[in-house]
Design a protein around this motif. Structure first.
Motif, PDB file in Angstrom:
ATOM      1  N   ASN A 130     -13.903   4.514 -12.538  1.00  0.00           N
ATOM      2  CA  ASN A 130     -14.145   5.461 -13.630  1.00  0.00           C
ATOM      3  C   ASN A 130     -12.857   5.790 -14.368  1.00  0.00           C
ATOM      4  N   GLU A 131     -11.769   5.915 -13.643  1.00  0.00           N
ATOM      5  CA  GLU A 131     -10.483   6.210 -14.274  1.00  0.00           C
ATOM      6  C   GLU A 131     -10.034   5.058 -15.171  1.00  0.00           C
ATOM      7  N   VAL A 132     -10.203   3.833 -14.696  1.00  0.00           N
ATOM      8  CA  VAL A 132      -9.840   2.667 -15.506  1.00  0.00           C
ATOM      9  C   VAL A 132     -10.712   2.602 -16.757  1.00  0.00           C
ATOM     10  N   ARG A 133     -12.000   2.884 -16.603  1.00  0.00           N
ATOM     11  CA  ARG A 133     -12.888   2.898 -17.775  1.00  0.00           C
ATOM     12  C   ARG A 133     -12.429   3.941 -18.789  1.00  0.00           C
ATOM     13  N   GLU A 134     -12.059   5.118 -18.280  1.00  0.00           N
ATOM     14  CA  GLU A 134     -11.601   6.186 -19.173  1.00  0.00           C
ATOM     15  C   GLU A 134     -10.305   5.778 -19.869  1.00  0.00           C
ATOM     16  N   LEU A 135      -9.390   5.150 -19.148  1.00  0.00           N
ATOM     17  CA  LEU A 135      -8.135   4.693 -19.760  1.00  0.00           C
ATOM     18  C   LEU A 135      -8.397   3.622 -20.808  1.00  0.00           C
ATOM     19  N   LYS A 136      -9.322   2.714 -20.521  1.00  0.00           N
ATOM     20  CA  LYS A 136      -9.670   1.690 -21.503  1.00  0.00           C
ATOM     21  C   LYS A 136     -10.282   2.324 -22.741  1.00  0.00           C
ATOM     22  N   ARG A 137     -11.092   3.348 -22.538  1.00  0.00           N
ATOM     23  CA  ARG A 137     -11.724   4.030 -23.663  1.00  0.00           C
ATOM     24  C   ARG A 137     -10.679   4.726 -24.521  1.00  0.00           C
TER      25      ARG A 137
END
Length: 73
Positions: A45-52
């Protein structure tokens, strides 16, 4: 015959103890796997948020290396 029963009782007791330790170990391993899965989910989830949050194009705006010179130059 009493000796045979005593030996069998001792063996059964040892097997029950081993089974108990095995059950405890299995429960500990299950909890470890559960916690690791929670950590992996949080990291995903953190990686997804950073990508976003990352700007399109990935590296961000390009800039001149002269812009990075220390102020005394």
């Amino acid at each position: 015959m009493s000796d045979t029963q005593d030996v069998l009782q001792d063996r059964i007791m040892e097997l029950e103890i081993k089974a108990s330790y095995t059950e405890d170990l299995l429960e500990q391993l299950n909890m470890t796997i559960y916690r690791q899965q929670q950590q992996m989910d949080a990291l995903i989830n953190e990686v997804r948020e950073l990508k976003r949050q990352a700007p399109e194009g990935g590296a961000g705006p390009s800039h001149n290396l002269r812009d990075e010179l220390p102020p005394h130059y």
